[in-house]
Design an enzyme around this catalytic site. Structure first.
Site, PDB file in Angstrom:
ATOM      1  N   LYS A 176       0.732  -1.255  -0.310  1.00  0.00           N
ATOM      2  CA  LYS A 176      -0.113   0.030   0.110  1.00  0.00           C
ATOM      3  C   LYS A 176       0.793   1.357   0.233  1.00  0.00           C
ATOM      4  O   LYS A 176       1.505   1.679   0.970  1.00  0.00           O
ATOM      5  CB  LYS A 176      -0.886   0.033   1.333  1.00  0.00           C
ATOM      6  CG  LYS A 176      -1.981   1.109   1.176  1.00  0.00           C
ATOM      7  CD  LYS A 176      -2.395   1.745   2.503  1.00  0.00           C
ATOM      8  CE  LYS A 176      -1.730   2.913   3.097  1.00  0.00           C
ATOM      9  NZ  LYS A 176      -1.763   4.236   2.000  1.00  0.00           N
ATOM     10  N   GLU A 179      -1.256   7.243  -0.341  1.00  0.00           N
ATOM     11  CA  GLU A 179      -2.434   7.498  -1.226  1.00  0.00           C
ATOM     12  C   GLU A 179      -2.240   8.727  -2.028  1.00  0.00           C
ATOM     13  O   GLU A 179      -2.844   9.268  -2.873  1.00  0.00           O
ATOM     14  CB  GLU A 179      -3.856   7.690  -0.611  1.00  0.00           C
ATOM     15  CG  GLU A 179      -3.903   8.819   0.403  1.00  0.00           C
ATOM     16  CD  GLU A 179      -3.436   8.090   1.939  1.00  0.00           C
ATOM     17  OE1 GLU A 179      -4.139   8.668   2.852  1.00  0.00           O
ATOM     18  OE2 GLU A 179      -2.609   7.042   1.923  1.00  0.00           O
ATOM     19  N   GLY A 229       6.574   5.386   8.344  1.00  0.00           N
ATOM     20  CA  GLY A 229       5.777   6.434   8.532  1.00  0.00           C
ATOM     21  C   GLY A 229       5.877   7.014   9.948  1.00  0.00           C
ATOM     22  O   GLY A 229       6.728   7.017  10.676  1.00  0.00           O
ATOM     23  N   ILE A 231       4.867   8.048  13.724  1.00  0.00           N
ATOM     24  CA  ILE A 231       4.873   7.324  14.871  1.00  0.00           C
ATOM     25  C   ILE A 231       3.461   6.970  15.534  1.00  0.00           C
ATOM     26  O   ILE A 231       3.372   5.950  16.214  1.00  0.00           O
ATOM     27  CB  ILE A 231       5.720   8.092  16.044  1.00  0.00           C
ATOM     28  CG1 ILE A 231       5.995   7.154  17.399  1.00  0.00           C
ATOM     29  CG2 ILE A 231       5.221   9.169  16.696  1.00  0.00           C
ATOM     30  CD1 ILE A 231       7.068   7.710  18.452  1.00  0.00           C
ATOM     31  N   THR A 233       0.711   6.448  13.843  1.00  0.00           N
ATOM     32  CA  THR A 233       0.480   5.442  12.879  1.00  0.00           C
ATOM     33  C   THR A 233       1.096   4.118  13.291  1.00  0.00           C
ATOM     34  O   THR A 233       0.447   2.918  13.477  1.00  0.00           O
ATOM     35  CB  THR A 233       0.423   5.594  11.373  1.00  0.00           C
ATOM     36  OG1 THR A 233      -0.315   6.916  11.014  1.00  0.00           O
ATOM     37  CG2 THR A 233      -0.142   4.495  10.567  1.00  0.00           C
ATOM     38  N   GLU A 251       9.645   1.742  10.713  1.00  0.00           N
ATOM     39  CA  GLU A 251      10.591   2.878  10.887  1.00  0.00           C
ATOM     40  C   GLU A 251       9.844   3.990  10.861  1.00  0.00           C
ATOM     41  O   GLU A 251       9.171   4.372  10.202  1.00  0.00           O
ATOM     42  CB  GLU A 251      11.318   2.807   9.529  1.00  0.00           C
ATOM     43  CG  GLU A 251      12.816   3.529   9.421  1.00  0.00           C
ATOM     44  CD  GLU A 251      12.584   5.004   9.160  1.00  0.00           C
ATOM     45  OE1 GLU A 251      12.110   5.693   9.834  1.00  0.00           O
ATOM     46  OE2 GLU A 251      12.973   5.478   7.907  1.00  0.00           O
ATOM     47  N   CYS A 285      13.135  11.459   6.684  1.00  0.00           N
ATOM     48  CA  CYS A 285      13.095  10.915   8.199  1.00  0.00           C
ATOM     49  C   CYS A 285      14.556  11.208   8.831  1.00  0.00           C
ATOM     50  O   CYS A 285      14.691  11.176  10.025  1.00  0.00           O
ATOM     51  CB  CYS A 285      12.737   9.459   8.159  1.00  0.00           C
ATOM     52  SG  CYS A 285      13.870   8.384   7.251  1.00  0.00           S
ATOM     53  N   GLU A 386       9.135  16.068  15.136  1.00  0.00           N
ATOM     54  CA  GLU A 386       9.400  15.968  13.819  1.00  0.00           C
ATOM     55  C   GLU A 386       8.649  16.676  13.132  1.00  0.00           C
ATOM     56  O   GLU A 386       7.469  16.287  12.577  1.00  0.00           O
ATOM     57  CB  GLU A 386       9.695  14.345  13.305  1.00  0.00           C
ATOM     58  CG  GLU A 386      10.012  13.979  12.112  1.00  0.00           C
ATOM     59  CD  GLU A 386      10.064  12.716  11.744  1.00  0.00           C
ATOM     60  OE1 GLU A 386      10.839  12.183  10.720  1.00  0.00           O
ATOM     61  OE2 GLU A 386       9.098  11.951  11.927  1.00  0.00           O
TER      62      GLU A 386
END
Length: 490
Positions: A176, A179, A229, A231, A233, A251, A285, A386
């Site tokens: 996935k 989007e 992605g 933190i 999620t 990650e 990141c 971040e």
């Protein structure tokens, strides 16, 4: 554009089950550059079913590793063949400069080549058995069905870190992509099909995280989730994965310190401090957004940074003189603006930037000026959170011990850097810095052979390198008794 705009499930290009679509927006000018299928949980279940069938009853998991490696190598060759088209799509999708995207494509092909070569290199291990007349060996086997969720900032690069090792080790998968940046991932699935990956082995579902990503995390037919992605999620995925104790590779970003001592090569350190943050408008990141500078060179160092930043050329990623493109979306631009407002309220000083540009040619895009904050302390949100944008915060230190303490003062532990010509001092600092990667006199360098991942809340597991390959395998111990005898216990 001849790119397919559908999902790829069980070897077929298909529309979303309920017919939904999503417009993909160019962040430079908000033009619609594609309209793609928008899948949901039903599409995800179909893809999971195909992957489960291909793993449990198909030939891919037991295909000789040399043959799997050859197919993965073929994908690398196809990426090299189509690298200009891929780079163009990546820049349209993300807003980054096309030169940066071209460099990404070279790296991506290199990732596929690396894991192709690694595919047949682990033949297992014989271990010493304490039992006479026996054989004890350890082998690695594919995990099974892998759910792979990738971010919007480096869509195809992050996809390659997951696709290549999963395929090389004989797993089946459902990917996935974000989007909002799916175009290069769609294209690489065309190449996966062309390379001869069997139907059902690699599946692509397009859609939002709260539908597609949630189903991948919840579904008990998925054996592993690999997610790159945010933190928040990541924590939700950990909770969902506990339903069937899925393997996890996460990650989750970083707030990465870049420590500069007074004895460093001044000009190189300045240049690399800028490179460490402002590629892709800071949406990286591993960006060195926390600059920690020895007090006696602090003012001179900041002044040098500011003078360089004032000359940055913002613009269309397809213009040769553009150095920095837009942020990814209106929502993300608003988030970055909010962080800057918070930093000012907390007492940090804007040395340069701190606003949207006033250039009329940039008004349709999601642009934000490169920004440097001084007078920063570790209790500020702008230092700890971040922001994922073109922002540097600058802190001061006096001693080596203070520098390390500041560097470690974070919930994250992804990466960091140390600049000094005293190698003994550099090694002492590195030994105490709690991060998955630490660079000495460099920043943001990576290559496929070295593992990538973080300490603390930057995630779990590793990508790239042999450790990245091992994430997609299970370890099995096989014991064979060559001379079985009755025990006569009962």
């Amino acid at each position: 554009m001849n790119l397919k705009q559908q999902q790829y499930i069980n070897g077929n290009w298909v529309d979303a089950n309920v017919g939904n679509t999503r417009d993909i927006i160019n962040p430079f000018n908000q033009e619609v550059i594609a309209t793609v299928a928008e899948g949901d949980a039903s599409d995800t279940k179909a893809a999971i079913s195909a992957a489960r069938e291909a793993f449990d009853k198909g030939e891919w998991p037991t295909t000789p590793a040399t043959e799997r490696g050859a197919i993965v190598r073929r994908i690398a060759e196809l990426i090299e063949r189509d690298k200009e088209e891929l780079a163009r799509l990546e820049s349209l999708d993300t807003g980054k400069t096309v030169e940066e995207s071209r460099g990404d494509m070279e790296d991506i092909a290199g990732v596929f080549r690396y894991f192709a070569e690694l595919a047949d290199k682990d033949g297992g291990e014989l271990i010493d058995s304490p039992i006479p007349n026996s054989i004890s060996k350890v082998v690695r086997e594919p995990v099974g069905v892998c759910g792979q969720i990738t971010p919007w900032n480096y869509p195809l690069l992050q996809a390659s870190w997951k696709l290549a090792p999963a395929l090389a080790t004989g797993n089946t998968l459902i990917m996935k992509p974000s989007e909002i940046t799916p175009l290069t991932t769609i294209k690489v699935f065309e190449l996966i099909e062309e390379a001869g990956v069997p139907a059902g082995v690699a599946n692509l579902v397009l859609g939002a995280g709260n539908t597609v990503g949630a189903e991948l995390s919840d579904n008990t037919d998925v054996d592993l989730i690999s997610f790159t992605g945010g933190i928040v999620t990541g924590k939700k995925i950990m909770q969902a994965a506990s339903v069937n104790v899925k393997k996890l590779a996460l990650e989750l970003g970083g707030k990465n310190p870049n420590v500069v001592f007074a004895d460093a090569d001044f000009e190189v350190a300045v240049d690399q401090a800028l490179n460490g943050v402002f590629f892709h408008a800071g949406q990286i990141c591993s960006a060195g957004t926390r600059l920690i500078v020895e007090e006696r060179i602090h003012d001179e160092f900041v002044n040098a940074l500011v003078e360089r930043v004032k000359k940055f050329k913002l613009g269309n990623g397809f213009d040769e003189d553009t150095q920095m493109g837009p942020l990814i979306s209106a929502e993300h631009l608003a988030k970055v603006e909010k962080y800057v407002e918070t930093g000012i309220k907390e007492g940090a000083t804007v040395a340069v930037g701190g606003s949207r540009p006033d250039d009329p040619e940039l008004q349709d895009g999601f642009f934000y000026l490169p920004t440097i904050f001084t007078n920063c302390t570790t209790d500020m949100r702008i230092v700890q959170d971040e922001a994922f944008g073109p922002i540097i915060t600058v802190e001061k230190f006096r001693t080596e011990e203070e520098a390390v303490k500041l560097a470690n003062d974070s919930i994250y532990g992804l990466a960091g850097g140390v600049w000094t010509n005293d190698i003994a001092k550099a090694e002492r600092c590195v030994a105490k810095m709690l991060m998955g990667t630490v660079w000495i006199n460099d920043f943001n360098l990576y290559f496929p052979h070295a593992p990538w991942g973080g300490f603390k809340q930057s995630g779990i597991g590793r990508e790239l390198g042999k450790l990245g390959m091992e994430e997609y395998t299970e370890t099995k111990h096989i014991f064979q008794n060559l001379k079985p005898e009755s025990m006569n216990w009962f």
